[in-house]
Design a protein around this motif. Structure first.
Motif, short mmCIF file in Angstrom:
data_model
loop_
_atom_site.label_atom_id
_atom_site.label_comp_id
_atom_site.label_asym_id
_atom_site.label_seq_id
_atom_site.Cartn_x
_atom_site.Cartn_y
_atom_site.Cartn_z
N LEU A 226 45.47 39.16 47.09
CA LEU A 226 45.59 39.31 45.62
C LEU A 226 44.96 40.45 45.24
O LEU A 226 45.40 41.25 44.10
N LEU A 227 43.84 40.96 45.93
CA LEU A 227 42.99 42.20 45.44
C LEU A 227 43.74 43.58 45.68
O LEU A 227 43.45 44.43 45.04
N ARG A 228 44.77 43.33 46.52
CA ARG A 228 45.54 44.66 46.63
C ARG A 228 46.52 44.75 45.61
O ARG A 228 47.03 45.90 45.47
N HIS A 229 46.69 43.82 44.44
CA HIS A 229 47.55 44.02 43.36
C HIS A 229 47.22 44.33 42.28
O HIS A 229 47.38 44.13 41.26
N ALA A 248 35.36 35.60 47.36
CA ALA A 248 35.36 35.47 45.91
C ALA A 248 34.10 36.34 45.50
O ALA A 248 34.05 37.24 44.50
N VAL A 249 32.93 36.69 46.37
CA VAL A 249 31.85 37.30 46.07
C VAL A 249 32.30 38.55 46.09
O VAL A 249 31.68 39.59 45.25
N LYS A 250 32.84 39.08 47.01
CA LYS A 250 33.28 40.62 47.19
C LYS A 250 33.93 41.03 46.00
O LYS A 250 34.03 42.02 45.59
N ALA A 251 35.00 40.07 45.53
CA ALA A 251 35.93 40.58 44.40
C ALA A 251 35.09 40.56 43.06
O ALA A 251 35.45 41.66 42.35
N THR A 254 33.07 43.85 43.33
CA THR A 254 34.06 45.13 43.04
C THR A 254 34.78 45.25 41.99
O THR A 254 36.01 45.70 41.55
N GLY A 255 34.12 44.78 40.68
CA GLY A 255 34.75 44.98 39.33
C GLY A 255 36.11 44.11 39.08
O GLY A 255 36.59 44.34 38.17
N HIS A 256 35.95 42.74 39.60
CA HIS A 256 36.85 41.61 38.98
C HIS A 256 36.17 40.39 38.42
O HIS A 256 35.11 40.11 38.92
N LEU A 257 36.87 40.08 37.39
CA LEU A 257 36.31 38.63 37.00
C LEU A 257 36.84 37.51 37.80
O LEU A 257 38.21 37.54 37.74
N VAL A 258 36.05 36.62 38.53
CA VAL A 258 36.65 35.70 39.19
C VAL A 258 36.33 34.35 38.59
O VAL A 258 35.01 33.82 38.54
N LEU A 259 37.32 33.45 38.42
CA LEU A 259 37.16 32.26 37.93
C LEU A 259 37.40 31.06 39.14
O LEU A 259 38.35 31.23 39.71
N SER A 260 36.53 30.11 39.23
CA SER A 260 36.83 29.31 40.42
C SER A 260 35.88 27.76 39.96
O SER A 260 35.28 27.69 38.76
N THR A 261 36.16 27.03 40.97
CA THR A 261 35.59 25.73 40.77
C THR A 261 34.63 25.24 42.22
O THR A 261 35.05 25.95 43.30
#
Length: 368
Positions: A226-229, A248-251, A254-261
């Protein structure tokens, strides 16, 4: 045994498995059941609905109809009707026949996930019911206090970082994630991608990927892809192992908002859980923006609740099907690293909802 609002009256006398399954699914739709359980025994099968988190027995299927009902459901789900010794899972879409909808019914179709399990007296069947076409809850309707709602909204508007919804299975975490994405879609255009297991609801304008049982697509692999998109926001259904956490941490870094559970008992325990899963403690404040712990409690029926010694108590009336409760609402606790250390706990939020007559003390004690 509850009559499921009269929808299953005399259903045990039906000898046509197609009609009987249709009646059961229709009752599940109209009562807003989240799950239907068919438990076989020597004298037949008991049918139970999970409504607002509570199991209610609604029907007893005679032993003579047991195999036919299971076979009918297997046919609908595309499963092997001849295989009775191994677990199977599948799914199907079911739509209410034309003219069958009641006034005020929001959705007339279900996306159903089915699983079977061989047991002593046949096959146990569990159906997960997902309403399609209905209106989704918004952040304003989940039950957050004004202060928590403002803090949550501020964090998900940030350009990067990790936001985690925590709590046990069935506590409404995924619903909150979907509501957050709907809120983000209202603002400036964003490229939002998700990886889920399974995809519970389709979100227009969002690219949703689903993991598979063959492990060709798991959370970690899908997230790397997904990060390639070029996403602005990524939603991961669950951080369940070190590999998905690392991705998730790497994302987030590197400038992404990550939502998870994540599965934890309270919001502050999120930090301990992340470290236990292998995250460098020094990276916690750099990545974790907000942890939200939540539970679900049943709402008191506003038509029949009555004042009691500790707030309001359930009574039961035709409006709520005699349950005394109608629907559920969230109890929340927020933890923001470096933020206000005196935020209300889940117990504080629960007390406020009891005092306001939204739920009962007995319900809160049961959940917390």
């Amino acid at each position: 045994m509850l009559p499921a609002n009269g929808l299953l009256e005399h259903a045990e006398a039906l000898t046509d498995s197609v009609q009987l399954v249709d009646r059961i699914l229709r009752a599940g739709l109209f009562t807003h059941a989240s799950d239907i359980h068919l438990d076989p025994a020597a004298d037949g099968t008991r049918v139970r609905f999970r409504i607002d988190g509570e199991l209610e027995e609604v029907l007893h299927i005679p032993a003579a109809m047991q195999a036919a009902v299971t076979s009918r459901l297997k046919v609908l789900a595309g499963l092997d009707i001849a295989e009775r010794r191994a677990p199977q899972d599948g799914g199907f879409a079911w739509r209410l026949p034309t003219g069958g909808a009641r006034a005020g019914q929001a959705a007339a179709a279900l996306d159903i996930r089915m699983a079977t399990l061989p047991v002593r007296h046949g096959e146990r069947v569990t159906l997960r019911l997902l309403e399609t076409g209905g209106r989704r809850l918004t952040l304003d309707e989940l039950g957050m206090s004004d202060a928590d709602r403002a803090a949550f909204d501020a964090v998900i508007r940030r350009p990067h970082g990790l936001v985690l919804l925590t709590g046990p299975t069935g506590s409404g975490k995924t619903t909150t994630l979907y509501a957050a994405i709907q809120e983000l879609l209202k603002g400036e255009p964003k490229n939002i991608l998700t990886v889920e297991d399974p995809i519970e609801y389709e979100i227009p304008g969002v690219a949703q990927a689903e993991v598979d049982s063959a492990d060709k697509v798991n959370f970690a692999k899908a997230l790397k892809s997904l990060l390639r998109h070029d996403p602005d926001v990524v939603m991961i259904g669950e951080i369940r192992d070190a590999a998905s956490l690392d991705a998730a941490v790497k994302a987030a870094l590197t400038g992404h908002l990550v939502l998870s559970t994540l599965h934890t008992n309270d919001a502050r325990a999120t930090v301990t859980r992340l470290v236990d899963m292998g995250l460098d403690p020094a990276l916690v404040p750099a990545t974790l923006r907000l942890a939200v712990a939540q539970r679900l409690v049943r709402r008191l029926c506003p038509a029949c609740r009555r004042p009691g010694s500790n707030g309001y108590e359930p009574v039961g009336c035709p409006s709520c099907g005699g349950r005394g409760y109608a629907g559920r609402i969230g109890i929340f606790e927020l933890y923001e690293p470096g933020g206000d250390a005196n935020r209300p706990t889940m117990k504080d939020d629960a007390r406020a909802k009891v005092a306001a007559g939204i739920t009962s003390l007995a319900e809160v004690m049961k959940v917390l």
